[in-house]
Design a protein around this motif. Structure first.
Motif, mmCIF file in Angstrom:
data_model
loop_
_atom_site.group_PDB
_atom_site.id
_atom_site.type_symbol
_atom_site.label_atom_id
_atom_site.label_comp_id
_atom_site.label_asym_id
_atom_site.label_seq_id
_atom_site.Cartn_x
_atom_site.Cartn_y
_atom_site.Cartn_z
ATOM 1 N N LEU A 371 -4.596 -5.539 12.245
ATOM 2 C CA LEU A 371 -4.733 -4.996 10.900
ATOM 3 C C LEU A 371 -4.947 -3.488 11.012
ATOM 4 O O LEU A 371 -5.857 -3.034 11.718
ATOM 5 C CB LEU A 371 -5.911 -5.643 10.171
ATOM 6 C CG LEU A 371 -5.849 -7.180 10.047
ATOM 7 C CD1 LEU A 371 -7.085 -7.702 9.338
ATOM 8 C CD2 LEU A 371 -4.597 -7.612 9.297
ATOM 9 N N LEU A 372 -4.115 -2.698 10.328
ATOM 10 C CA LEU A 372 -4.180 -1.240 10.417
ATOM 11 C C LEU A 372 -4.983 -0.622 9.274
ATOM 12 O O LEU A 372 -5.228 0.581 9.289
ATOM 13 C CB LEU A 372 -2.755 -0.659 10.409
ATOM 14 C CG LEU A 372 -1.803 -1.212 11.478
ATOM 15 C CD1 LEU A 372 -0.445 -0.537 11.374
ATOM 16 C CD2 LEU A 372 -2.386 -1.038 12.873
ATOM 17 N N LYS A 373 -5.387 -1.415 8.285
ATOM 18 C CA LYS A 373 -6.172 -0.920 7.164
ATOM 19 C C LYS A 373 -7.398 -1.804 6.990
ATOM 20 O O LYS A 373 -7.414 -2.965 7.387
ATOM 21 C CB LYS A 373 -5.341 -0.923 5.860
ATOM 22 C CG LYS A 373 -4.144 0.015 5.893
ATOM 23 C CD LYS A 373 -4.578 1.478 5.950
ATOM 24 C CE LYS A 373 -3.376 2.404 5.963
ATOM 25 N NZ LYS A 373 -3.784 3.825 6.019
ATOM 26 N N GLY A 374 -8.444 -1.219 6.402
ATOM 27 C CA GLY A 374 -9.675 -1.948 6.172
ATOM 28 C C GLY A 374 -9.935 -2.124 4.684
ATOM 29 O O GLY A 374 -9.312 -1.472 3.827
ATOM 30 N N ALA A 375 -10.874 -3.012 4.343
ATOM 31 C CA ALA A 375 -11.208 -3.278 2.951
ATOM 32 C C ALA A 375 -11.698 -2.005 2.283
ATOM 33 O O ALA A 375 -12.490 -1.247 2.846
ATOM 34 C CB ALA A 375 -12.268 -4.377 2.857
ATOM 35 N N GLY A 376 -11.221 -1.764 1.051
ATOM 36 C CA GLY A 376 -11.604 -0.583 0.306
ATOM 37 C C GLY A 376 -10.637 0.581 0.423
ATOM 38 O O GLY A 376 -10.712 1.521 -0.373
ATOM 39 N N GLU A 377 -9.708 0.560 1.388
ATOM 40 C CA GLU A 377 -8.784 1.671 1.578
ATOM 41 C C GLU A 377 -7.615 1.587 0.592
ATOM 42 O O GLU A 377 -7.130 0.512 0.273
ATOM 43 C CB GLU A 377 -8.234 1.675 3.002
ATOM 44 C CG GLU A 377 -9.264 2.024 4.052
ATOM 45 C CD GLU A 377 -8.624 2.201 5.422
ATOM 46 O OE1 GLU A 377 -8.884 1.386 6.309
ATOM 47 O OE2 GLU A 377 -7.838 3.175 5.581
ATOM 48 N N ARG A 378 -7.185 2.760 0.107
ATOM 49 C CA ARG A 378 -6.002 2.837 -0.733
ATOM 50 C C ARG A 378 -4.756 2.844 0.144
ATOM 51 O O ARG A 378 -4.759 3.426 1.237
ATOM 52 C CB ARG A 378 -6.026 4.120 -1.556
ATOM 53 C CG ARG A 378 -7.222 4.246 -2.498
ATOM 54 C CD ARG A 378 -7.211 3.281 -3.646
ATOM 55 N NE ARG A 378 -5.997 3.372 -4.446
ATOM 56 C CZ ARG A 378 -5.774 2.632 -5.523
ATOM 57 N NH1 ARG A 378 -6.661 1.728 -5.917
ATOM 58 N NH2 ARG A 378 -4.656 2.762 -6.199
ATOM 59 N N VAL A 379 -3.695 2.203 -0.311
ATOM 60 C CA VAL A 379 -2.433 2.183 0.433
ATOM 61 C C VAL A 379 -1.309 2.579 -0.504
ATOM 62 O O VAL A 379 -1.367 2.334 -1.722
ATOM 63 C CB VAL A 379 -2.160 0.800 1.049
ATOM 64 C CG1 VAL A 379 -3.211 0.465 2.084
ATOM 65 C CG2 VAL A 379 -2.104 -0.279 -0.012
ATOM 66 N N ARG A 380 -0.272 3.211 0.062
ATOM 67 C CA ARG A 380 0.911 3.587 -0.680
ATOM 68 C C ARG A 380 2.055 2.616 -0.363
ATOM 69 O O ARG A 380 2.073 1.995 0.696
ATOM 70 C CB ARG A 380 1.338 5.012 -0.314
ATOM 71 C CG ARG A 380 0.243 6.058 -0.496
ATOM 72 C CD ARG A 380 -0.066 6.323 -1.948
ATOM 73 N NE ARG A 380 1.081 6.888 -2.658
ATOM 74 C CZ ARG A 380 1.090 7.116 -3.970
ATOM 75 N NH1 ARG A 380 0.034 6.782 -4.711
ATOM 76 N NH2 ARG A 380 2.151 7.655 -4.538
ATOM 77 N N ALA A 381 2.997 2.530 -1.266
ATOM 78 C CA ALA A 381 4.162 1.680 -1.034
ATOM 79 C C ALA A 381 4.908 2.161 0.206
ATOM 80 O O ALA A 381 5.145 3.350 0.383
ATOM 81 C CB ALA A 381 5.086 1.715 -2.250
ATOM 82 N N GLY A 382 5.246 1.221 1.102
ATOM 83 C CA GLY A 382 5.941 1.556 2.341
ATOM 84 C C GLY A 382 5.030 1.939 3.480
ATOM 85 O O GLY A 382 5.506 2.126 4.603
ATOM 86 N N GLU A 383 3.714 2.044 3.252
ATOM 87 C CA GLU A 383 2.781 2.423 4.312
ATOM 88 C C GLU A 383 2.475 1.224 5.220
ATOM 89 O O GLU A 383 2.311 0.100 4.741
ATOM 90 C CB GLU A 383 1.485 2.948 3.698
ATOM 91 C CG GLU A 383 0.496 3.503 4.724
ATOM 92 C CD GLU A 383 -0.737 4.086 4.060
ATOM 93 O OE1 GLU A 383 -0.823 4.030 2.816
ATOM 94 O OE2 GLU A 383 -1.591 4.606 4.804
ATOM 95 N N ALA A 384 2.434 1.451 6.539
ATOM 96 C CA ALA A 384 2.145 0.376 7.487
ATOM 97 C C ALA A 384 0.701 -0.076 7.330
ATOM 98 O O ALA A 384 -0.224 0.738 7.365
ATOM 99 C CB ALA A 384 2.403 0.846 8.916
ATOM 100 N N ILE A 385 0.496 -1.387 7.158
ATOM 101 C CA ILE A 385 -0.846 -1.925 6.947
ATOM 102 C C ILE A 385 -1.232 -2.948 8.012
ATOM 103 O O ILE A 385 -2.401 -3.283 8.150
ATOM 104 C CB ILE A 385 -0.969 -2.555 5.549
ATOM 105 C CG1 ILE A 385 0.097 -3.644 5.357
ATOM 106 C CG2 ILE A 385 -0.852 -1.498 4.470
ATOM 107 C CD1 ILE A 385 0.007 -4.389 4.033
ATOM 108 N N ALA A 386 -0.267 -3.473 8.781
ATOM 109 C CA ALA A 386 -0.552 -4.490 9.804
ATOM 110 C C ALA A 386 0.667 -4.589 10.720
ATOM 111 O O ALA A 386 1.664 -3.880 10.533
ATOM 112 C CB ALA A 386 -0.858 -5.848 9.159
ATOM 113 N N THR A 387 0.553 -5.458 11.756
ATOM 114 C CA THR A 387 1.680 -5.731 12.641
ATOM 115 C C THR A 387 1.883 -7.237 12.728
ATOM 116 O O THR A 387 0.932 -8.013 12.716
ATOM 117 C CB THR A 387 1.456 -5.149 14.046
ATOM 118 O OG1 THR A 387 0.239 -5.707 14.598
ATOM 119 C CG2 THR A 387 1.326 -3.647 14.002
ATOM 120 N N VAL A 388 3.141 -7.658 12.830
ATOM 121 C CA VAL A 388 3.493 -9.081 12.848
ATOM 122 C C VAL A 388 2.931 -9.738 14.113
ATOM 123 O O VAL A 388 2.978 -9.171 15.199
ATOM 124 C CB VAL A 388 5.027 -9.248 12.792
ATOM 125 C CG1 VAL A 388 5.404 -10.716 12.942
ATOM 126 C CG2 VAL A 388 5.572 -8.703 11.480
ATOM 127 N N GLY A 389 2.403 -10.947 13.969
ATOM 128 C CA GLY A 389 1.879 -11.695 15.110
ATOM 129 C C GLY A 389 1.974 -13.190 14.853
ATOM 130 O O GLY A 389 2.745 -13.654 14.002
#
Length: 420
Positions: A371-389
């Protein structure tokens, strides 16, 4: 009289038979109760062991996700270090070229001074036959002396810069070597964690039975996910105003009518198509999430392995999202702007990330490697948030992707673009 004697004799013979049958039934009942008690004890032991294995699985997958993030960071540092070394090498070559040119100029000046004599200034003072020529020669001599001094100063500055660049190069090489060693150690640790994860997963799969036991485990996992989603959605619902709720209710009615119209026009053939290729290359339309219907990008490039509403392969439950096959480590990207409301390990979903897009819409991304983002963080469309596993007990790498609309599952194929 004879009949009475025969009846009495028959009763005497049957009484012990009924007594033996009742005693045998009692023994069988006691044996069955003993077997049930033993089975209940064994079941309790297996449940405790399975709970321990689930904790090991959770810990190993979290450790693998963290190690993967560290490896990505080290690889970026190595790339930056190699770029710095290349830049310093180019600067070093340029300084070496300047030093060679300056050495040639200084050598020419020294040779010219030597050829004119070691006491050229004294000769100018003693030679006073032509005063005008003397003054002119003296000026030329001063000019040459200043030029020679300036050339020597430039040469010394070049040498100092060259020494500084060589020292920095040595430092960068040492730092790069250390980072490469650390990267190898991290990769070895990740390989070890993966081996342990496979071992734990094999043990867990070996203990899970077929049929009703596996169905029960699936139902429990689904119940936990539903409970988590209900808690999140209830918290978000309390933050909405009554006017917004009325607007959303009207909009939901229009969308449900549109869904019924699309379902009627698509017919049964639409549900039978399986395995289309999906793409994340579609640009996000922006604006409110509710207005982006049918225009959103997919979170990863891949092929649909399971579609919304189809039965799961190992139980009587149905998919409330889709499963997208993609290589392990592929970047998972947010389909729309929003805020992360959950980023942690959840039984059955593995490393799970949930994004709130506002207006009662959520998107879910499960079975991740990291997981590349944590709870509470804002994300933009197209931004990487995790990796497939394949966390959460999956056999092969794939992304679980779902969309929730006002607490109800919604088919991602109705939201994401089929072109790409």
């Amino acid at each position: 009289m004879l009949r009475t004697l025969l009846l009495a004799l028959l009763v005497c013979c049957l009484a012990p038979a009924h007594a033996d049958e009742r005693a045998d039934a009692q023994r069988q009942l006691e044996a069955a109760q003993k077997d049930i008690a033993e089975l209940q004890k064994l079941l309790g032991t297996l449940q405790q062991e399975k709970s321990g294995i689930q904790k090991q699985l959770q810990g190993s997958e979290r450790e693998m996700g963290e190690l993967q993030k560290q490896i990505d960071a080290l690889e970026r540092q190595l790339q930056e270090g190699e770029s710095d070394i290349q830049r310093l090498d180019e600067g070093k070559k340029k300084l070496q070229s300047q030093r060679a040119e300056q050495q040639q100029l200084i050598a020419l000046q020294i040779r010219a001074a030597y050829q004119s004599g070691r006491q050229e200034y004294l000769k100018l003072l003693l030679n006073q036959q032509q005063p005008e020529q003397f003054a002119r020669n003296l000026t030329y001599h001063d000019y040459l002396s200043r030029a020679r001094s300036a050339q020597l100063a430039t040469y010394n500055a070049t040498l100092q810069q060259l020494h500084a660049v060589e020292a920095e190069l040595a430092t960068r090489h040492a730092l790069l070597s250390g980072q490469q060693v650390e990267l190898q150690e991290r990769r070895a640790a990740l390989d070890k964690a993966r081996d342990e994860h496979r071992s734990v997963l094999a043990r867990l799969n070996g203990e899970l039975g077929e049929g009703d036991r596996k169905l029960k485990a699936r139902q429990q996992e689904q119940a936990r996910l539903d409970e988590l989603l209900k808690t999140i959605e209830a918290t978000l619902a309390r933050q909405a105003r009554e006017a917004e709720q009325r607007r959303l209710a009207e909009q939901r009615a229009r969308e449900q009518a549109e869904q019924r119209r699309l379902a009627a026009s698509a017919g049964p053939a639409a549900s039978k198509a399986a395995g289309p290729q999906v793409s994340s290359a579609v640009p996000s339309p922006g604006g409110p999430f509710a207005q982006a219907r049918g225009k959103l990008p997919w979170p990863v490039d891949g092929r649909l392995l399971a579609r919304f509403g189809t039965p799961r392969s190992d139980s009587r439950l149905k998919w409330d999202g889709v499963l997208i096959g993609a290589p392990a480590g592929t970047r998972v990207r947010a389909i729309h702007d929003g805020r992360v409301v959950f980023a942690d390990w959840l039984r059955g979903a593995g490393l799970l990330l949930i994004v709130d897009h506002g207006g009662g819409y959520l998107s879910l991304y499960g079975h991740n490697q990291s997981l590349l983002k944590g709870a509470g963080e804002r994300v933009r469309a197209g931004e990487a948030i995790a990796t497939v596993g394949n966390s959460g007990g999956q056999d092969s790498p794939a992304l679980y992707f779902a969309i929730r609309q006002q607490g109800q599952p919604s088919d991602p194929l109705r939201w994401c673009s089929t072109q790409g």
